[in-house]
Design an enzyme around this catalytic site. Sequence first.
Site, mmCIF file in Angstrom:
data_model
loop_
_atom_site.group_PDB
_atom_site.id
_atom_site.type_symbol
_atom_site.label_atom_id
_atom_site.label_comp_id
_atom_site.label_asym_id
_atom_site.label_seq_id
_atom_site.Cartn_x
_atom_site.Cartn_y
_atom_site.Cartn_z
ATOM 1 C CG ASP A 35 -2.167 -0.622 0.981
ATOM 2 O OD1 ASP A 35 -2.472 -1.082 -0.095
ATOM 3 O OD2 ASP A 35 -2.962 -0.539 2.045
ATOM 4 C CE LYS A 56 -8.522 4.877 -2.548
ATOM 5 N NZ LYS A 56 -8.411 4.568 -1.085
ATOM 6 C CG MET A 168 -8.155 8.671 6.768
ATOM 7 S SD MET A 168 -9.119 7.338 5.856
ATOM 8 C CE MET A 168 -9.055 6.511 7.386
HETATM 9 N N1 SAH Z 1 -4.396 1.053 8.919
HETATM 10 C C1 SAH Z 1 -3.668 2.397 9.112
HETATM 11 C C2 SAH Z 1 -4.502 3.569 9.009
HETATM 12 C C3 SAH Z 1 -4.988 3.657 7.613
HETATM 13 S S1 SAH Z 1 -5.926 5.082 7.363
HETATM 14 C C4 SAH Z 1 -3.274 2.300 10.653
HETATM 15 O O1 SAH Z 1 -3.511 1.438 11.233
HETATM 16 O O2 SAH Z 1 -2.288 3.148 11.022
HETATM 17 C C5 SAH Z 1 -4.904 6.340 6.786
HETATM 18 C C6 SAH Z 1 -4.563 7.244 7.948
HETATM 19 O O3 SAH Z 1 -3.672 6.582 8.928
HETATM 20 C C7 SAH Z 1 -3.954 8.638 7.498
HETATM 21 O O4 SAH Z 1 -5.019 9.259 6.807
HETATM 22 C C8 SAH Z 1 -3.684 9.008 8.758
HETATM 23 O O5 SAH Z 1 -4.651 9.849 9.673
HETATM 24 C C9 SAH Z 1 -3.051 7.886 9.456
HETATM 25 N N2 SAH Z 1 -1.931 7.362 9.277
HETATM 26 C C10 SAH Z 1 -1.018 6.485 8.482
HETATM 27 N N3 SAH Z 1 0.280 6.450 8.874
HETATM 28 C C11 SAH Z 1 0.628 7.597 9.193
HETATM 29 C C12 SAH Z 1 1.669 8.329 9.818
HETATM 30 N N4 SAH Z 1 3.014 7.648 9.535
HETATM 31 N N5 SAH Z 1 1.764 9.391 10.449
HETATM 32 C C13 SAH Z 1 0.674 10.054 10.867
HETATM 33 N N6 SAH Z 1 -0.697 9.605 10.333
HETATM 34 C C14 SAH Z 1 -0.633 8.440 9.589
#
Ligand code: SAH
Length: 254
Positions: A35, A56, A168
């Site tokens: 991803d 995406k 998000m």
């Molecule tokens: N499965 C992922 C979340 C996916 S949704 C998890 O458990 O972390 C995608 C959202 O995750 C982004 O819009 C942001 O809000 C958050 N996100 C993912 N990686 C991040 C990072 N390194 N730093 C800050 N926010 C992050």
Amino acid sequence: MSAKVWLVGAGPGDPELLTLKAVRALREADVVLIDDLVNVAVLEHCPRARVIPVGKRGGCRSTPQAFIHRLMLRYARQGKCVARLKGGDPCIFGRGGEEAQWLRERGVEAELVNGITAGLAGATQCDIPLTLRGVARGVTLVTAHTQDDSQLNWQALAQGGTTLVIYMGVAKLSEIREQLLAGGMATDTPVAMIENASLPQQRECLSTLSAMDEAAFRFQLKSPAILVIGAVAACATQSLWACDLPVMAADQSA
Ligand code: SAH
């Protein structure tokens, strides 16, 4: 013949935050579907695998989920071991449960592997304890983004007394602020916004509920970012940007 699909959490970015089980899945994998939010540095654990970007931005803009499903199924039915690598944890806003069920319904073995979700990592990177004796008795993970426009119960979130961790949320800051204020949350509730948590380019911005969208605008907060809203956010130590907030200490009497 059909091999296994591992649905693996790659953690928030820092490769040292991978689990040992995730590393084992990567070593076993013939094909890795990766991803957007996964740090490619973790691919050092699967030097012999074929790596296919499926985010995406990875070239499957139309019906991406159906495309990913088909890819996983095709490789598994060829007898290949597939690792589907997702940012953070596969089951926190990651469709891991849906994908596992979809595969099992087609007779493919699927195993979910936890990863450290961005909300937990972002808070810890700034020394914010999401729960704290006498201050926060719980934590609620929510997404600000829905596909069906369904509404969160903002009043319950505002008044629930738990730390809110919002995923998000960057494009929805003013809506989040308005809804929480309307729900009765105090204007001076501390808010920490953590961009690129656990990566070398991590940035943090500390503000209050009433000022958060203005602060984020001046800070030029960008996705991916996590919002931590609640009294515990005042514990943030690494902040480059902070307004005057009370120093928060654990309640030793609790
Ligand atoms: N499965 C992922 C979340 C996916 S949704 C998890 O458990 O972390 C995608 C959202 O995750 C982004 O819009 C942001 O809000 C958050 N996100 C993912 N990686 C991040 C990072 N390194 N730093 C800050 N926010 C992050």
